[in-house]
Design an enzyme around this catalytic site. Structure first.
Site, short mmCIF file in Angstrom:
data_model
loop_
_atom_site.label_atom_id
_atom_site.label_comp_id
_atom_site.label_asym_id
_atom_site.label_seq_id
_atom_site.Cartn_x
_atom_site.Cartn_y
_atom_site.Cartn_z
N GLU A 87 93.00 18.01 60.67
CA GLU A 87 92.74 18.17 62.11
C GLU A 87 93.10 19.58 62.56
O GLU A 87 94.25 20.02 62.39
CB GLU A 87 93.54 17.12 62.90
CG GLU A 87 93.11 17.06 64.36
CD GLU A 87 93.80 15.95 65.13
OE1 GLU A 87 94.08 14.88 64.55
OE2 GLU A 87 94.08 16.18 66.32
N LYS A 279 100.23 8.44 67.94
CA LYS A 279 99.30 9.05 66.99
C LYS A 279 99.57 10.55 66.90
O LYS A 279 99.53 11.15 65.83
CB LYS A 279 97.86 8.77 67.43
CG LYS A 279 96.80 9.21 66.44
CD LYS A 279 96.38 10.66 66.58
CE LYS A 279 95.26 11.02 65.61
NZ LYS A 279 94.95 12.44 65.61
N ASP A 295 104.38 8.45 50.38
CA ASP A 295 103.38 7.41 50.65
C ASP A 295 103.18 7.28 52.17
O ASP A 295 103.95 6.61 52.86
CB ASP A 295 103.90 6.09 50.04
CG ASP A 295 102.94 4.95 50.20
OD1 ASP A 295 102.03 5.04 51.04
OD2 ASP A 295 103.12 3.94 49.51
C1 MEV Z 1 95.28 14.23 68.92
O1 MEV Z 1 95.20 14.23 67.53
C2 MEV Z 1 96.65 13.77 69.37
C3 MEV Z 1 96.82 13.63 70.88
O2 MEV Z 1 95.83 12.75 71.40
C4 MEV Z 1 98.20 13.06 71.10
C5 MEV Z 1 98.50 12.68 72.53
O3 MEV Z 1 97.57 12.34 73.27
O4 MEV Z 1 99.69 12.70 72.86
C6 MEV Z 1 96.65 14.94 71.57
#
Ligand code: MEV
Length: 439
Positions: A87, A279, A295
């Site tokens: 990413e 995430k 892992d």
């Molecule tokens: C993108 O990979 C991660 C975000 O969406 C995390 C968040 O919204 O806090 C930017």
């Protein structure tokens, strides 16, 4: 039905035969597919063989960029953190957070626990009290009969911590467990734990067969470690005076801190937001876990379970303002290893470990948690100020320019053009085509 896509004995074919079969079965131009597959082989045959042997049916390598985020000040020591991730904005965001906090006291990280868990799941239809007596009677045998397996680990100061009998019949008829805890020192310990558990199961079965304490048979269902490790936890934290949050893009630190805390509170109470918030944390966590040969599936599963430990999925991180101090922290479970497994096999994992100056498993837990927190800080900072798209689109623009092999001069013109215009793939492609026609 596409019966020609059904194959038997595939794993016994040679690598070349496997590639031939795939190219002929799925591609209109088999030679093109074969060339692409082979173009990702390593020229060093030995290195390629090493990778071929990691898994079954390897046909080629799948690249991920390995980037680094420098300037991470953790417990007073500087680290350059290796990150394997595709990413585009993640490494830049981590580096930005690292730099920001290095001038505000750095990150603090502490190990809260390091206990790993494994279970033998079994069925017993007899009297539960008799099972308790039987378990207490044979408990020393679980330790004695795993002595060979645990010898090295005990020499390193680890081993089996305890074994409990757990009655789970309220959840499922006749269901009991041996619930065992372990200290696996610097190894992740999956093989060690699973071997011990399988021996516990054998010991229990054999003892049950000759014991007159039980009034029914024991049926072993399975023996396996748990990737839920709520007592193998690390805490990462940053804090500074609210006024010290000020910098060029944070003109009003009080307002920034308030909004930041509010954003964290939203993730604490709202599942849709919590998942995305977490995430963002996992962007940092997974990238280091992967680069250090650990892992990431186990880590992901364990962390998300931990995020729901109180019965509702919530934010892993928290923030507060108290007496003029801004504090942002998180606690996450992490079962990591710095010896054994891929750590001694994959040359790039070795490189990553050397870059981190050969950390212990505990130190690596701290580094990974800090990288997750840094990532979360960067995301929340963008979200609550400029919005996330500004940074993302800058990286996206770079990717599109690379895709179209833009020259240095073209890149300059493209950046200038999109400085104050929204970036979209179509808009950039159109602009490149106009630019090229003009020149
Ligand atoms: C993108 O990979 C991660 C975000 O969406 C995390 C968040 O919204 O806090 C930017």
């Amino acid at each position: 039905m596409n019966a020609d896509h059904n194959v038997s004995g595939f794993s016994k074919l040679s690598k070349a035969e496997k590639i031939d079969w795939i190219a002929n079965a799925y591609f209109a131009h088999p030679d093109e597919a074969k060339n692409l597959i082979k173009s990702y082989w390593n020229a060093d045959a030995k290195l390629q063989q090493l990778h071929d042997e990691f898994i079954e049916n390897t046909i080629t390598n799948f690249y991920l960029p390995l980037g680094v985020a420098p300037n991470f000040l953790i417990n007073g020591k500087y680290y350059t953190i290796p990150m394997a991730i595709e990413e585009s904005s993640v490494v830049a965001a981590a580096s930005k957070s690292a730099k920001f906090w290095a001038t505000r006291g750095g990150f603090k990280a502490t190990i809260i626990g390091r206990e790993k868990i494994g279970q033998v799941h079994f069925l017993y239809k007899g009297n539960a009290e008799k099972l308790v007596t039987f378990f207490n009677d044979i408990k020393p045998k679980f330790f004695a009969e795993t002595e060979n397996l645990t010898k090295n680990m005990r020499q390193r100061g680890g081993g089996i911590l305890d074994i409990e009998l757990r009655n789970q019949t309220q959840k499922l008829d006749h269901y009991f467990q041996l619930h065992a805890t372990f200290d696996t020192k610097d190894s992740m310990g999956a093989n060690f734990i699973n071997s011990c558990l399988e021996q516990f199961a054998k010991t229990m079965k054999a003892e049950a067969e000759v014991s007159d304490l039980l009034d029914d048979d024991i049926e072993i269902v399975m023996s396996i470690l748990s990737n839920y490790v709520p007592n193998c936890v690390v805490r990462a934290e940053v804090s500074c005076k609210v006024a010290d949050l000020a910098e060029k893009s944070i003109e009003n630190p009080e307002a920034f801190a308030e909004k930041f805390v509010q954003a964290v509170r939203i993730a604490e109470v709202e599942t849709f937001r919590a998942v995305t918030h977490n995430k963002g944390i996992m962007n940092g966590v997974d990238a280091v876990v992967l680069a250090t040969g650990n892992d990431f599936r186990a880590v992901e599963a364990g962390i998300h379970a931990y995020a729901s430990k109180d019965g509702k999925y919530t934010s892993l991180s928290h923030a507060k303002i108290e007496d003029g101090m801004f504090t942002f922290w998180m606690e996450i479970p992490l079962a990591l290893g710095t010896v054994g497994g891929l750590t001694s096999l994959h040359p790039l994992v070795k490189l990553a470990m050397d870059m981190l100056e050969k950390p212990s498993a505990q130190e690596l837990m701290q580094i990974v948690a800090v990288c997750g927190l840094a990532q979360n800080f960067a995301a929340l900072r963008s979200l609550t100020t400029t919005g996330i798209q500004e940074g993302h689109m800058k990286m996206h623009l770079n990717n599109i320019m690379s895709q179209f092999h833009a020259t240095k001069e073209e890149r300059q013109e493209i950046r200038q053009h999109f400085h104050s215009r929204p970036v979209s793939h179509a808009a950039v492609v159109d602009f490149i085509s106009v630019l090229r026609k003009k020149n």
